[in-house]
Design a protein around this motif. Structure first.
Motif, PDB file in Angstrom:
ATOM      1  N   THR A  26      -6.994  10.451  -8.589  1.00 13.69           N
ATOM      2  CA  THR A  26      -5.769   9.653  -8.511  1.00 13.69           C
ATOM      3  C   THR A  26      -6.090   8.167  -8.685  1.00 13.69           C
ATOM      4  OG1 THR A  26      -4.731  11.291  -7.080  1.00 13.69           O
ATOM      5  CG2 THR A  26      -3.813   9.079  -7.038  1.00 13.69           C
ATOM      6  N   GLY A  29      -6.527   7.190 -12.293  1.00 18.87           N
ATOM      7  CA  GLY A  29      -5.374   7.302 -13.170  1.00 18.87           C
ATOM      8  C   GLY A  29      -4.875   8.706 -13.427  1.00 18.87           C
ATOM      9  N   THR A 166       0.062  10.683 -17.125  1.00 22.34           N
ATOM     10  CA  THR A 166       0.840   9.623 -17.757  1.00 22.34           C
ATOM     11  C   THR A 166       0.587   9.700 -19.261  1.00 22.34           C
ATOM     12  OG1 THR A 166      -0.992   8.131 -17.331  1.00 22.34           O
ATOM     13  CG2 THR A 166       0.822   8.096 -15.767  1.00 22.34           C
ATOM     14  N   LEU A 482      -9.842  -0.377  -9.584  1.00 23.54           N
ATOM     15  CA  LEU A 482      -8.891  -1.488  -9.433  1.00 23.54           C
ATOM     16  C   LEU A 482      -8.930  -2.047  -8.015  1.00 23.54           C
ATOM     17  CD1 LEU A 482      -5.761  -0.210 -11.408  1.00 23.54           C
ATOM     18  CD2 LEU A 482      -7.600  -1.729 -12.177  1.00 23.54           C
ATOM     19  N   ASN A 483      -9.192  -1.169  -7.063  1.00 18.87           N
ATOM     20  CA  ASN A 483      -9.154  -1.635  -5.680  1.00 18.87           C
ATOM     21  C   ASN A 483     -10.386  -2.440  -5.283  1.00 18.87           C
ATOM     22  OD1 ASN A 483      -6.563  -0.547  -4.671  1.00 18.87           O
ATOM     23  ND2 ASN A 483      -7.474   1.364  -5.372  1.00 18.87           N
ATOM     24  N   SER A 487      -9.044 -10.104  -4.740  1.00 23.25           N
ATOM     25  CA  SER A 487      -7.775 -10.783  -4.979  1.00 23.25           C
ATOM     26  C   SER A 487      -8.006 -12.289  -4.962  1.00 23.25           C
ATOM     27  CB  SER A 487      -6.724 -10.371  -3.960  1.00 23.25           C
ATOM     28  OG  SER A 487      -7.200 -10.561  -2.666  1.00 23.25           O
TER      29      SER A 487
ATOM     30  N   LYS B 236      -3.134  -8.989  -7.798  1.00 27.11           N
ATOM     31  CA  LYS B 236      -3.424  -8.298  -6.549  1.00 27.11           C
ATOM     32  C   LYS B 236      -3.085  -9.183  -5.348  1.00 27.11           C
ATOM     33  CE  LYS B 236      -7.101  -5.501  -4.648  1.00 27.11           C
ATOM     34  NZ  LYS B 236      -8.540  -5.263  -4.678  1.00 27.11           N
ATOM     35  N   GLU B 240      -0.353  -8.383  -2.512  1.00 29.01           N
ATOM     36  CA  GLU B 240      -0.786  -8.309  -1.107  1.00 29.01           C
ATOM     37  C   GLU B 240       0.059  -9.237  -0.246  1.00 29.01           C
ATOM     38  OE1 GLU B 240      -5.541  -7.256  -1.723  1.00 29.01           O
ATOM     39  OE2 GLU B 240      -4.899  -9.329  -1.540  1.00 29.01           O
ATOM     40  N   ARG B 254      -2.718  -0.483  -2.225  1.00 34.14           N
ATOM     41  CA  ARG B 254      -3.659   0.318  -2.987  1.00 34.14           C
ATOM     42  C   ARG B 254      -3.144   0.388  -4.421  1.00 34.14           C
ATOM     43  NH1 ARG B 254      -4.675   6.774  -2.068  1.00 34.14           N
ATOM     44  NH2 ARG B 254      -2.621   6.873  -3.026  1.00 34.14           N
ATOM     45  N   LEU B 255      -4.049   0.206  -5.376  1.00 34.98           N
ATOM     46  CA  LEU B 255      -3.659   0.245  -6.784  1.00 34.98           C
ATOM     47  C   LEU B 255      -4.127   1.559  -7.400  1.00 34.98           C
ATOM     48  CD1 LEU B 255      -4.827  -3.363  -7.775  1.00 34.98           C
ATOM     49  CD2 LEU B 255      -2.650  -2.653  -6.769  1.00 34.98           C
ATOM     50  N   ARG B 256      -3.209   2.211  -8.081  1.00 39.30           N
ATOM     51  CA  ARG B 256      -3.564   3.434  -8.806  1.00 39.30           C
ATOM     52  C   ARG B 256      -3.283   3.209 -10.283  1.00 39.30           C
ATOM     53  NH1 ARG B 256       0.120   6.933  -7.981  1.00 39.30           N
ATOM     54  NH2 ARG B 256       1.322   5.788  -6.436  1.00 39.30           N
ATOM     55  N   PRO B 257      -4.283   3.412 -11.149  1.00 41.25           N
ATOM     56  CA  PRO B 257      -4.039   3.203 -12.574  1.00 41.25           C
ATOM     57  C   PRO B 257      -2.857   4.056 -13.032  1.00 41.25           C
ATOM     58  CG  PRO B 257      -6.367   3.634 -12.167  1.00 41.25           C
ATOM     59  CD  PRO B 257      -5.643   3.890 -10.878  1.00 41.25           C
ATOM     60  N   SER B 258      -2.013   3.487 -13.851  1.00 38.54           N
ATOM     61  CA  SER B 258      -0.857   4.228 -14.332  1.00 38.54           C
ATOM     62  C   SER B 258      -0.549   3.758 -15.738  1.00 38.54           C
ATOM     63  CB  SER B 258       0.324   4.015 -13.395  1.00 38.54           C
ATOM     64  OG  SER B 258       1.381   4.858 -13.785  1.00 38.54           O
ATOM     65  N   MET B 267      -0.507  -0.196 -13.357  1.00 35.97           N
ATOM     66  CA  MET B 267      -0.821   0.473 -12.088  1.00 35.97           C
ATOM     67  C   MET B 267       0.425   0.709 -11.252  1.00 35.97           C
ATOM     68  SD  MET B 267      -2.653  -2.950 -10.862  1.00 35.97           S
ATOM     69  CE  MET B 267      -3.102  -3.088 -12.582  1.00 35.97           C
ATOM     70  N   TRP B 289       0.125   6.532   2.399  1.00 37.13           N
ATOM     71  CA  TRP B 289       0.518   5.486   1.448  1.00 37.13           C
ATOM     72  C   TRP B 289       1.937   5.715   0.962  1.00 37.13           C
ATOM     73  CZ3 TRP B 289      -2.704   1.471   0.938  1.00 37.13           C
ATOM     74  CH2 TRP B 289      -4.063   1.662   1.253  1.00 37.13           C
TER      75      TRP B 289
END
Ligand SMILES: [Zn+2]
Lengths: 815, 349
Positions: A26, A29, A166, A482-483, A487, B236, B240, B254-258, B267, B289
């Protein structure tokens, strides 16, 4: 897509618990929506050979069978009609559990103790074979022996990952192999060699039998087909697939049909390449290939439907006629049946858009058409065909001659992309080294060569989604995580933040309406056309020509509103239906004007409106205040007047409104500076009845843009008065037809600068005054900025006011 | 004149006046009665006043003594009157206050006030957060061209998102916008070549869906930032900061690639579950989440369509559904409640 974890493990040596893998996927992606274990309860079920079947002494439909389970001989009572001596069946021993969680114990069935239970497919959550329900028969040819643990042999500890793909991952992840590639890249694992997969990947070598007609030649006459591979399997025995394969198809959400068809589906799920099997002996003229459908052609498809083909449809045809809709569905005439002996196996690349269009038009979306639509890898057609042919041979027998037809006029070349490593760092905000970037891309089977600060990347043909440099940024970003990206606070000049004056005014307006007792509504901006008809607007009224929605879901979206009234009346009607007849609602939102503009391809106007509706009491009944304030013309007008004050509209003019949906005697237009501001009034009883509303209903609709334009931006300040004011009361009788506004105008004109305020404190009409007359009582306040007014001065100006009223309006003054 | 008679007479007379006045003062129960006493004793025709006026009748050598005694009597009566006035005033006030006592549990005079729609409340809250970060509010058309709604956003013909099933069309080139993203390009075009571009836009959007979880009309909030050197870390931080302001300091994202056609990388953004704090519950389906928005780096083609050079500038964009945020915030379980406008629902906010 549904991915069997056990199947996945044949491609990549992943050992993580499925839930953990799901979480990790997840975050790169591949959104795993769920992890299912439909068979998780099954335990203690073993293969057993039925050695004897006897009638139950006390029952007509029960049987007593003797079962041998590799050492133990058991007596079991069963109701299954297909029980016969010699068959192998799954036996749930005492203590075993079935798929639904049920535990099995020895039990007495009318005097016979059953030492377990013989199971059907359904009881193990396996696909039911066709035909009458009965015991699941285990085929010794699949390796079943008495005593074998069924759960272990069929991988019933398997988990199924439900992956939501996706569009960018849809092409390369629509297979077990594709997901395995992602897992390998994510966990830095190798891909396992083909030998680790269940079943052979290469057929046993053979040559074309001399006594058989030569195989058909392949042609490509349409660019919609980039490659067409045909392999041949001769002398097969069509029958059911082995259970392990059926279970995997089931895990992926497909239904087993026959070994040949099941293999085409199995290998499609495995590789992403859809396959089609034709009955070789039904093809005519020694030719097969892809071409455009010809005018008037039809094809009876597998489902028995006669399909009329259209220009643009891509078909597979033999020498005489179409035999399949390419990538969509095969033809009935060439279908593989129980009688089929030889197979032509098609593995091809078809144009995604063409397949999609045809499949959609005919309502034939399938696993195969979906994969073609997302894009398959033309480089894979050949080896996938080999794998499928080998597997068919393994399950259905036959020979696979080495003669292969492979038409591939312009082989796909891997795409080459160039990207600055600095750009990847710059967009991700992470200081990655060139080598680290390259390593992420290599894990995705990309070839990377560094040339100075540039990376020259060769993208494998199974990644049709990677077409431009920014796609590589995404690939690096998701594999890096990505996490993990740190930041960073925003820097640089701030934008023009803050609310505009216009927005502040709108917020104030909303606050005022709430303070006035109105609750904010958010309504649909479209409504049935019939709602507009209820208002009875004349044809020349712009509001009677709404912008229509061409494809509404229902009448509820037929037209865009030209007035807020129908939306708010619908809301009021809803509240009346739930017995909330004391209701006051408002909305600040858009209407949509300009059907002609839209017809001409231009965008319409979307002016902002304030509208409100109210019925019943605006203020509630109260022990001290009495019956409360009823919604009527004057309470509604008072709200509009408050709005005008908020916007500092000082020169508003009121006149009787002529709106077909309003009470002809209780409705007004407001205007300022020569521009219409809107209307307020009581609803015409006929219109109220059309919405099933009882009692008086008031409504108003104001043009917010006009209000903003008409009002002063800033107040006009006067110094605080330094000299006293003098009040004079005045009562007069005038004709009913004389509007109060006219009386006031005359007073202002005559009173001039010294007349500071006019307060109307009583209105009376009655028999005493005679018909058609009414009395108005005012308090006038006189004041000067520079001196204390003398009695004489006040008398003089007040006298002028009285005279003017008498002279201009024929008013009879009473004090 | 008989002197002794006179001598004893004035004393008795004064004493009597004094006694009567003090007795009357003691009997008085109201300011009015007390006033009568005052008039009877000290008024213009009062007993003590009259005596003082009659001093001239006495022999000159006795007048000072008589005068002293008489003045002392007057002072004593005045003091008694003052004291009594104070006492009676307090009593009268207490009586009046007692008489005016009401049942404070009766309802007050109503001030009818309406209620803000929960969706708009949430929208204003979101707007305020981004406005304070220097984003500017923008508005755009709801009836939009295919060119802005799709083409300019890198959604070419044939893309699944363009499917007729998803959009309400007026005609071939004009439709109800399916998202607020067209404003990305419109706003950039209105600003190019100025930097920075910081936009927030809120509005109604439309999709051809109608069930318990989809409404044919709903709202979106869209943000856009374009400047030199903007990267994913800035996106980000911004998200946040947003999560902390909406959900409190402890909120994590939390970031999920999309995938969105107009951003890359794209994301989905989750916030740590507001109900369970991340431990897993029914609202977050056990994941800890909650998905609250979509975001990404603006696609180079979109930046170019906005009138900027993607080799010079970069940007991020994000979009969210106020309905979803309001549903989580207030525990609303049915999307349709927002548009039904049932007063029994709205009046709870
Ligand atoms: Zn939770």
């Amino acid at each position: 897509m549904r991915v069997s974890y056990r199947w996945l493990q044949e491609f990549v040596p992943v050992e993580l618990p499925p839930e953990e893998l799901a979480e990790r996927l997840t975050l790169v992606g591949l959104a795993v929506e769920a992890v299912e274990r439909p068979w998780r309860h099954v335990e203690g079920v073993v293969a057993g050979r039925v050695t004897a079947v006897e009638r139950h002494p006390a029952s007509d439909h029960l049987k007593v069978v003797r079962v041998e389970t590799g050492g133990a001989a058991l007596t079991i009572v069963t109701g299954a009609p297909n029980a016969r001596a010699g068959m192998l069946v799954p036996v749930a021993l005492p203590g075993a559990r079935l798929a639904d969680g049920r535990r099995i114990a020895a039990a007495d069935f009318r005097g016979v103790v059953s030492e377990g239970m013989c199971c059907s497919a359904d009881e193990l959550a396996l696909p039911e074979p066709p035909g009458p329900r009965g015991l699941l028969e285990l085929d010794p040819q699949e390796g079943w022996r008495p005593g074998m643990d069924v759960a272990r042999a069929l991988e019933l500890d398997d988990a199924v990952l439900e992956v939501e793909l996706t569009p960018n991952y849809a092409a390369h992840c629509q297979s077990v192999l594709g997901v395995a590639r992602e897992v390998a890249a994510l966990l830095e694992l190798p891909l396992l060699p083909a030998e680790r997969r269940r079943g052979p990947s290469q057929p046993a070598p053979a040559s074309w039998p001399a006594d058989r007609p030569r195989p058909p030649r392949v042609f490509i006459e349409d660019e919609g087909c980039a490659r067409y591979v045909a392999r041949f399997i001769l002398d097969v025995r069509v029958g059911p697939s082995p259970l392990w394969l059926q279970r995997r198809l089931q895990a992926a959400g497909m239904r087993p049909i026959s070994n040949v068809v099941d293999v085409t589906n199995y290998v499609m799920l495995e590789t992403g390449q859809p396959l089609h099997a034709f009955d070789l002996d039904t093809l005519r003229g020694g030719l097969i290939g892809a071409r455009a459908a010809r005018p008037g052609e039809t094809l009876r498809t597998l489902d028995g439907e006669e399909r009329r083909l259209q220009e643009g449809d891509l078909v597979i045809a033999d020498a005489e006629a179409p035999v399949a809709l390419a990538g969509v569905m095969g033809g009935a005439a060439t279908e593989v049946t129980e009688r089929t002996r030889s197979i032509l196996l098609e593995s091809a690349w078809f144009d995604p858009a063409r397949v999609g269009r045809t499949a959609r038009r005919l309502g034939l979306l399938s696993e195969a058409s979906g994969r073609f639509e997302k894009g398959v890898d033309p480089s894979g057609c050949r080896w996938v065909a080999d794998r499928a042919a080998a597997l068919i041979q393994a399950l259905a027998g036959g020979t696979v001659p080495e003669e292969v037809e492979d038409a591939y006029p312009r082989p796909a070349r891997p795409r080459r992309l160039e990207v600055e490593a600095a750009r990847i760092r710059g967009l991700l905000g992470v200081d990655l080294g060139d080598a680290e970037i390259a390593s992420y891309l290599r894990r995705l089977h990309m070839d990377v060569r560094a040339e100075g600060g540039r990376l020259v990347v060769t993208v494998p043909t199974f990644r049709p989604d990677v077409t431009e440099p920014v796609d590589l940024v995404e690939e690096v970003g998701r594999l890096y995580g990505l996490n993990r990206i740190p930041s960073a606070p925003l820097h640089g000049a701030p934008g023009r933040g803050g609310r505009s004056a216009r927005r502040r005014a709108l917020d104030e307006l909303s606050r005022l309406m709430r303070a006035a007792g109105f609750t904010e509504a958010v309504t649909f901006t479209f409504h049935p056309e019939e709602r507009l008809a209820r208002l009875g607007l004349p044809p020349h009224d712009e509001r009677s020509r709404p912008i229509a929605v061409a494809n509404p879901l229902s009448e509820a979206q037929e037209v865009m509103r030209t007035t807020m009234l129908p939306s708010l009346l619908d809301v009021l009607a809803h509240n009346h239906r739930v017995r909330r007849t004391d209701a006051a609602l408002f909305e600040i939102a858009r209407v949509y004007m300009g059907a002609d503009e839209v017809a001409a391809g231009r965008l319409p106007q979307e002016p902002l409106r304030l509208a409100f509706v109210a019925s019943g009491r605006l203020a509630p009944r109260h022990w001290r205040e009495g019956e409360g304030r009823a919604a009527d013309f004057f309470t509604a007008k008072g709200v509009v007047e408050a709005v005008l004050r908020l916007f500092r509209v000082e020169d508003a003019r009121w006149e009787r409104a002529r709106e077909p949906f309003l009470h002809p005697g209780r409705a007004a237009y407001a205007a300022a500076g020569g521009r219409a501001l809107g209307w307020v009034g009581e609803l015409h009883p006929r219109v109220a009845a059309a919405w099933d509303l009882e009692g008086r209903v008031v409504a108003a609709e104001l043009d917010v843009e006009a209000l903003l334009a008409a009002g002063r931006a800033l107040p006009e300040l006067r110094p605080l008065p330094r000299f006293p004011a003098v009040a004079r009361d005045l009562a007069l009788v005038v004709d009913l037809a004389t509007p109060a506004a006219e009386v006031e105008r005359v007073m202002r004109q005559a009173g001039g600068e010294l007349l500071r305020s006019i307060e109307l404190f009583d209105v009376y009409a009655g028999e005493r005054l005679g018909a058609g007359r009414r009395s108005l009582a005012y308090r006038l306040v006189y004041q000067a900025d520079d001196r204390t007014l003398t009695e004489d001065e006040v008398e003089a100006v007040h006298g002028r006011v009285r005279q003017a009223l008498a002279g201009e309006l024929g008013a009879v003054l009473r004090s | 004149m008989d002197e002794p008679t006179v001598r004893t007479g004035w004393r008795e007379e004064l004493e009597r006046a004094r006694r009567e006045a003090l007795a009357a003062i003691a009997r008085a129960t109201s300011t009015a009665e007390l006033e009568e006493v005052r008039v009877a004793a000290l008024g213009r025709k009062g007993a003590i006043t009259a005596f003082l006026r009659s001093l001239s009748q006495y022999p000159p050598e006795e007048r000072p003594q008589i005068g002293r005694v008489a003045n002392a009597v007057r002072d004593e009566v005045e003091a008694a009157l003052d004291a009594a006035a104070e006492r009676i005033g307090q009593e009268e006030e207490a009586r009046r206050l007692l008489e005016e006592t009401v049942d404070v549990t009766l309802p007050g005079t109503p001030v009818a006030t309406g209620h803000a729609h929960p969706l708009n409340t949430v929208i204003r809250e979101i707007e305020d957060i981004f406005l304070s970060m220097g984003f500017e509010l923008a508005e755009g058309p709801e009836i939009e061209t295919d060119a802005y709604n799709f083409e300019a956003l890198n959604i070419p013909k044939g893309h699944p998102a363009r499917d007729m099933q998803d959009s309400f069309y007026m005609n071939e080139g004009i439709l109800l916008r399916t998202h607020t993203s067209p404003m990305q390009v419109r706003f950039m075009q209105s600003r190019a070549p100025d930097l920075p571009v910081r936009m927030i836009t809120v509005g109604r959007v439309y999709r051809r869906d109608d069930d318990a979880t989809h409404s044919p009309m709903f709202t979106q909030v869209e943000g856009l930032l374009v400047d030199r050197g903007v990267h994913l870390g800035h996106l980000k931080w911004t998200l946040e900061e947003f999560a902390r302001r909406v959900y409190g300091e402890g909120a994590r994202i939390r970031l999920r690639p999309s995938y969105f056609p107009f951003t890359e990388p794209s994301m989905e953004v989750d916030v740590s579950c507001t109900i369970c704090g991340g431990g897993g519950c029914r609202t977050c389906k056990g994941t800890g989440w909650l998905e609250i928005l979509g975001a990404g780096m603006v696609h180079p083609r979109v930046i170019r369509n906005g009138g900027y050079d993607p080799d010079e500038v970069s940007g991020f964009a994000f979009g969210m559904g106020p309905e979803r945020i309001a549903m989580l915030k207030y525990g609303i379980d049915d999307l349709r409640l927002f548009f039904q406008n049932d007063l029994r629902f709205l009046e709870q906010f």
